[in-house]
Write an enzyme that holds these catalytic residues in place. Structure first.
Site, PDB file in Angstrom:
ATOM      1  CG  ASN A   9      -1.640   1.242   1.486  1.00  0.00           C
ATOM      2  OD1 ASN A   9      -1.763   2.069   0.574  1.00  0.00           O
ATOM      3  ND2 ASN A   9      -2.159   1.417   2.696  1.00  0.00           N
ATOM      4  CD1 TRP A  10       3.836   1.196  -2.694  1.00  0.00           C
ATOM      5  CD2 TRP A  10       3.681   2.166  -4.705  1.00  0.00           C
ATOM      6  NE1 TRP A  10       4.627   0.493  -3.572  1.00  0.00           N
ATOM      7  CE2 TRP A  10       4.549   1.068  -4.818  1.00  0.00           C
ATOM      8  CE3 TRP A  10       3.421   2.939  -5.849  1.00  0.00           C
ATOM      9  CZ2 TRP A  10       5.179   0.723  -6.009  1.00  0.00           C
ATOM     10  CZ3 TRP A  10       4.029   2.590  -7.046  1.00  0.00           C
ATOM     11  CH2 TRP A  10       4.906   1.491  -7.115  1.00  0.00           C
ATOM     12  CE  LYS A  11       0.181   3.361   4.767  1.00  0.00           C
ATOM     13  NZ  LYS A  11       0.315   3.467   6.205  1.00  0.00           N
ATOM     14  CG  HIS A  94      -5.618   2.038   5.357  1.00  0.00           C
ATOM     15  ND1 HIS A  94      -5.155   2.981   6.246  1.00  0.00           N
ATOM     16  CD2 HIS A  94      -4.622   1.145   5.197  1.00  0.00           C
ATOM     17  CE1 HIS A  94      -3.922   2.671   6.602  1.00  0.00           C
ATOM     18  NE2 HIS A  94      -3.570   1.553   5.978  1.00  0.00           N
ATOM     19  CD  GLU A  96      -2.466   5.582   6.829  1.00  0.00           C
ATOM     20  OE1 GLU A  96      -2.527   5.536   5.589  1.00  0.00           O
ATOM     21  OE2 GLU A  96      -1.481   5.168   7.474  1.00  0.00           O
ATOM     22  CD  GLU A 165      -3.252  -2.354   7.640  1.00  0.00           C
ATOM     23  OE1 GLU A 165      -2.100  -2.492   7.217  1.00  0.00           O
ATOM     24  OE2 GLU A 165      -3.974  -1.379   7.347  1.00  0.00           O
ATOM     25  CB  SER A 210       5.545  -1.632  12.006  1.00  0.00           C
ATOM     26  OG  SER A 210       5.159  -0.295  12.291  1.00  0.00           O
ATOM     27  N   GLY A 233       2.987  -1.172   4.345  1.00  0.00           N
ATOM     28  CA  GLY A 233       2.970   0.252   4.036  1.00  0.00           C
ATOM     29  C   GLY A 233       4.336   0.743   3.619  1.00  0.00           C
TER      30      GLY A 233
HETATM   31  P1  PGA Z   1       3.137   0.414   7.660  1.00  0.00           P
HETATM   32  O1  PGA Z   1       1.659   0.638   7.084  1.00  0.00           O
HETATM   33  O2  PGA Z   1       3.640  -0.893   7.098  1.00  0.00           O
HETATM   34  O3  PGA Z   1       3.921   1.596   7.189  1.00  0.00           O
HETATM   35  O4  PGA Z   1       3.009   0.347   9.147  1.00  0.00           O
HETATM   36  C1  PGA Z   1       0.763  -0.421   6.968  1.00  0.00           C
HETATM   37  C2  PGA Z   1      -0.552   0.049   6.404  1.00  0.00           C
HETATM   38  O5  PGA Z   1      -0.998   1.163   6.708  1.00  0.00           O
HETATM   39  O6  PGA Z   1      -1.206  -0.679   5.622  1.00  0.00           O
END
Ligand code: PGA
Length: 253
Positions: A9-11, A94, A96, A165, A210, A233
């Site tokens: 997931n490149w956000k 997600h 976020e 998550e 993470s 991420g």
């Molecule tokens: P992260 O993000 O691996 O940077 O903790 C995971 C995610 O939000 O899917």
């Protein structure tokens, strides 16, 4: 049972299409020889087409979608448009988006319904915001899953995926322990068995938060978290690290 599924997931990264293309190329080069694993790359919407042209072994995923096919929804992207870009998967719910954009379970439910009807594979992300007891975590997960999947039968959910998550583990470098992940996995299966009124539920459940090359194997190993894959991420923006994660996951026993 399933091929393990590893999703990047490149956000809202990277900042320019050239970089996105380079990243995709390096990932493709790295995973070329790896067998028995499903890799998905989810770039930001403006780069879907470009990245999609590069991907061969990896599949294209989107990070969000609107529930309608077409209509007056300024700034939104429809599943129909995502499919035209070549997306096969879509992340929905997600944390976020839940936290920063006020996405509710009601909206998420509409999106999941639309995704499964459209043929996109939904990756429903759930997780508790703060570290808490196992009991409280189960209640939070149940609250999300029951609302997010309301009115969606086991059959309709099809190849759908759940990504566990814990929000406190996202981008913090503080992962859940494999034991915690396993408890979450078992809780999710139990919640789904109740929701769908069935004795056994089999569908992929991923861990996210993470993940890096050092901890990847512990989450997917049968003797560890037992998860069916990973939602990655920040490490997904570093091709060497991401490819190492995939290799570790592919060989974890
Ligand atoms: P992260 O993000 O691996 O940077 O903790 C995971 C995610 O939000 O899917």
């Amino acid at each position: 049972m399933y091929k393990k599924i590893i999703i990047a997931n490149w956000k809202m990264n990277p900042d320019a299409p050239g970089r996105a293309v380079r990243l995709a190329r390096e990932i493709e080069r790295g995973i070329n020889q790896i067998k028995n694993i499903e890799v998905v790359v989810a770039p930001p919407h403006p780069f879907l087409m470009e990245v999609g042209k590069i991907l061969r072994k990896a599949k294209l995923g989107a990070q969000n979608m609107h529930w309608a096919n077409v209509g007056p929804y300024t700034g939104e992207v429809s599943w129909h448009q995502l499919k035209h870009c070549g997306a096969k998967y879509v992340i929905v719910g997600h944390s976020e988006r839940r936290i920063h954009l006020g996405e509710t379970d009601t909206l998420i439910n509409k999106k999941i319904r639309a995704a499964v009807t459209s043929g996109l594979v939904p990756v429903l992300a759930v997780g508790e915001q703060k570290r808490t007891t196992d009991k409280k975590m189960r209640m939070i997960l149940a609250g999300q899953i029951v609302k997010d999947l309301a009115g969606i039968s086991r059959n309709a959910f099809g190849k759908g995926i759940i990504a566990y998550e814990p929000v406190w583990a996202i981008g913090t470098g503080k992962t859940a322990t494999p034991k915690h992940a396993k408890i979450a996995l078992e809780s999710i299966k139990e919640i789904l068995r109740k929701l769908w009124n069935t004795k056994s539920v089999s569908l992929p459940v991923l861990y996210g938060g993470s993940v890096d090359a050092k901890n990847a194997a512990t989450f997917v190993a049968k003797s560890g978290g037992g998860m069916d894959g990973l939602l990655v991420g920040s490490a997904g923006l570093h091709p060497n690290e991401f490819v190492a994660i995939i290799k570790k996951a592919a060989t974890a026993a």
